[in-house]
Design an enzyme around this catalytic site. Sequence first.
Site, PDB file in Angstrom:
ATOM      1  N   GLU A   1      -1.949  -1.878  -9.074  1.00 23.44           N
ATOM      2  CA  GLU A   1      -3.678  -2.424  -9.118  1.00 23.44           C
ATOM      3  C   GLU A   1      -4.116  -1.398  -9.954  1.00 23.44           C
ATOM      4  O   GLU A   1      -5.530  -1.266 -11.316  1.00 23.44           O
ATOM      5  CB  GLU A   1      -4.333  -2.027  -8.131  1.00 23.44           C
ATOM      6  CG  GLU A   1      -3.894  -3.156  -6.691  1.00 23.44           C
ATOM      7  CD  GLU A   1      -4.575  -2.848  -5.176  1.00 23.44           C
ATOM      8  OE1 GLU A   1      -4.423  -1.806  -4.919  1.00 23.44           O
ATOM      9  OE2 GLU A   1      -4.032  -4.170  -4.802  1.00 23.44           O
TER      10      GLU A   1
ATOM     11  N   GLY B   1       0.480  -2.098   2.632  1.00 24.36           N
ATOM     12  CA  GLY B   1      -0.731  -2.009   1.900  1.00 24.36           C
ATOM     13  C   GLY B   1      -1.915  -3.007   3.676  1.00 24.36           C
ATOM     14  O   GLY B   1      -2.273  -1.555   4.783  1.00 24.36           O
ATOM     15  N   GLY B   2      -2.422  -4.060   3.183  1.00 26.87           N
ATOM     16  CA  GLY B   2      -3.111  -4.478   4.909  1.00 26.87           C
ATOM     17  C   GLY B   2      -2.619  -4.296   6.033  1.00 26.87           C
ATOM     18  O   GLY B   2      -3.666  -3.943   6.911  1.00 26.87           O
TER      19      GLY B   2
ATOM     20  N   TRP C   1      -4.144   2.514   2.036  1.00 31.63           N
ATOM     21  CA  TRP C   1      -5.220   2.149   3.195  1.00 31.63           C
ATOM     22  C   TRP C   1      -6.451   1.767   1.506  1.00 31.63           C
ATOM     23  O   TRP C   1      -7.075   0.689   2.160  1.00 31.63           O
ATOM     24  CB  TRP C   1      -6.241   3.078   3.588  1.00 31.63           C
ATOM     25  CG  TRP C   1      -4.998   3.672   4.997  1.00 31.63           C
ATOM     26  CD1 TRP C   1      -4.477   2.778   5.320  1.00 31.63           C
ATOM     27  CD2 TRP C   1      -6.300   4.316   6.088  1.00 31.63           C
ATOM     28  NE1 TRP C   1      -4.281   3.753   6.366  1.00 31.63           N
ATOM     29  CE2 TRP C   1      -5.237   4.767   6.857  1.00 31.63           C
ATOM     30  CE3 TRP C   1      -7.345   5.428   5.718  1.00 31.63           C
ATOM     31  CZ2 TRP C   1      -5.194   6.172   8.205  1.00 31.63           C
ATOM     32  CZ3 TRP C   1      -7.373   6.128   6.803  1.00 31.63           C
ATOM     33  CH2 TRP C   1      -6.588   6.786   7.596  1.00 31.63           C
ATOM     34  N   LYS C   2      -5.971   2.031   0.145  1.00 36.53           N
ATOM     35  CA  LYS C   2      -6.974   1.096  -0.505  1.00 36.53           C
ATOM     36  C   LYS C   2      -8.396   2.106  -1.253  1.00 36.53           C
ATOM     37  O   LYS C   2      -8.598   2.592  -0.268  1.00 36.53           O
ATOM     38  CB  LYS C   2      -7.006  -0.174  -0.640  1.00 36.53           C
ATOM     39  CG  LYS C   2      -4.803  -0.023  -1.192  1.00 36.53           C
ATOM     40  CD  LYS C   2      -4.580  -2.144  -1.301  1.00 36.53           C
ATOM     41  CE  LYS C   2      -2.961  -2.120  -1.945  1.00 36.53           C
ATOM     42  NZ  LYS C   2      -2.663  -3.692  -2.225  1.00 36.53           N
TER      43      LYS C   2
ATOM     44  N   GLU D   1       7.240  -2.875  -6.003  1.00 34.35           N
ATOM     45  CA  GLU D   1       6.088  -3.521  -5.269  1.00 34.35           C
ATOM     46  C   GLU D   1       5.853  -5.046  -6.366  1.00 34.35           C
ATOM     47  O   GLU D   1       5.182  -4.652  -7.559  1.00 34.35           O
ATOM     48  CB  GLU D   1       4.724  -2.843  -5.222  1.00 34.35           C
ATOM     49  CG  GLU D   1       4.585  -1.782  -4.477  1.00 34.35           C
ATOM     50  CD  GLU D   1       3.607  -1.181  -3.683  1.00 34.35           C
ATOM     51  OE1 GLU D   1       3.614  -0.878  -2.524  1.00 34.35           O
ATOM     52  OE2 GLU D   1       2.530  -0.918  -4.319  1.00 34.35           O
TER      53      GLU D   1
ATOM     54  N   SER E   1       2.950  -7.241   0.671  1.00 32.96           N
ATOM     55  CA  SER E   1       2.451  -7.959   2.081  1.00 32.96           C
ATOM     56  C   SER E   1       3.789  -7.513   3.251  1.00 32.96           C
ATOM     57  O   SER E   1       4.291  -8.871   3.826  1.00 32.96           O
ATOM     58  CB  SER E   1       2.665  -9.969   0.972  1.00 32.96           C
ATOM     59  OG  SER E   1       1.667 -10.115   1.109  1.00 32.96           O
TER      60      SER E   1
ATOM     61  N   HIS F   1       0.338   2.512  -8.913  1.00 31.38           N
ATOM     62  CA  HIS F   1       0.257   1.601  -8.314  1.00 31.38           C
ATOM     63  C   HIS F   1       0.007  -0.079  -8.967  1.00 31.38           C
ATOM     64  O   HIS F   1      -1.121   0.896 -10.053  1.00 31.38           O
ATOM     65  CB  HIS F   1      -0.834   1.906  -6.864  1.00 31.38           C
ATOM     66  CG  HIS F   1      -1.119   0.605  -6.122  1.00 31.38           C
ATOM     67  ND1 HIS F   1      -1.347  -0.780  -6.616  1.00 31.38           N
ATOM     68  CD2 HIS F   1      -0.297   0.045  -4.966  1.00 31.38           C
ATOM     69  CE1 HIS F   1      -1.087  -1.325  -5.420  1.00 31.38           C
ATOM     70  NE2 HIS F   1      -0.843  -1.002  -4.931  1.00 31.38           N
TER      71      HIS F   1
END
Length: 258
Positions: A99, A236-237, A6-7, A169, A215, A97
């Site tokens: 990020e 993610g999204g 969910w970041k 990823e 994605s 991750h």
Amino acid sequence: MVAGNWKMHRTASEGAALARECVALAAADPLAKRCEVVICPPFTGLAAVGEALAALKGSGVHLGAQNMHAEVQGAFTGEVSGPMLSAVGCEFVIVGHSERRHVMGETDAMVAAKLRAALRDGLTPIVCIGETLAEREQDKTAEVLVRQLSAAYSGLDAATAAATVVAYEPVWAIGTGKVASPEQARDAHRVARATLDQVVGPSTGSAACILYGGSVNAGNAATLFAEDDIDGALVGGASLEAASFWKIIAAASALNRP
Ligand code: PGA
């Protein structure tokens, strides 16, 4: 396995509501038990989401965190340790991750330390690896994956390594809508399996659970999962809405792989 990252989205109460929606969809789907589901809210949502999942017994949905510190406790302002995650019901933790690597400056050595700390603290690490667009364009994808995996896994024995999950990823695919093709993902997963065989020992790679992330959505999940080397997804999204997350889980569940 399908894991939702969910970041930095959803408050604790929003997260608990989303978790309940996911579990309701799981309960209604007879195939759902075929897929291991993990949801990874932000730290502030872990307790509430953990309670929501615990209240819905037998949901089969596991709780994971998005990051951890390698030390058990200490003067590390703003950090959270493995035992703290276990105490709120986490069974999984994402480490390395992209990020965290590229925005927060985590090094291969830090990721290796977190992987070992997760195992020490009884958490299953989901170890993220992946190349940037520049690295792919310079034909350095395999080199990057070998470097990241070697740093993370060297010195681990086969049984310990088998208790982890790898997530490939590609950085250029994360949050961009540019999903890797099934062939690109498959080739990267094969490099990862061969590297694990070399670094840890023969057959480690074939036994490893390797997810693809970047994605993934309800429309492209099934073609990715059709590749034998792709064991699931880190999402993610598309994990932020129960309906789209559930379609990805249904795509994984529809495959009757051992
Ligand atoms: P995305 O993110 O599905 O939004 O691309 C994946 C991830 O960062 O784990």
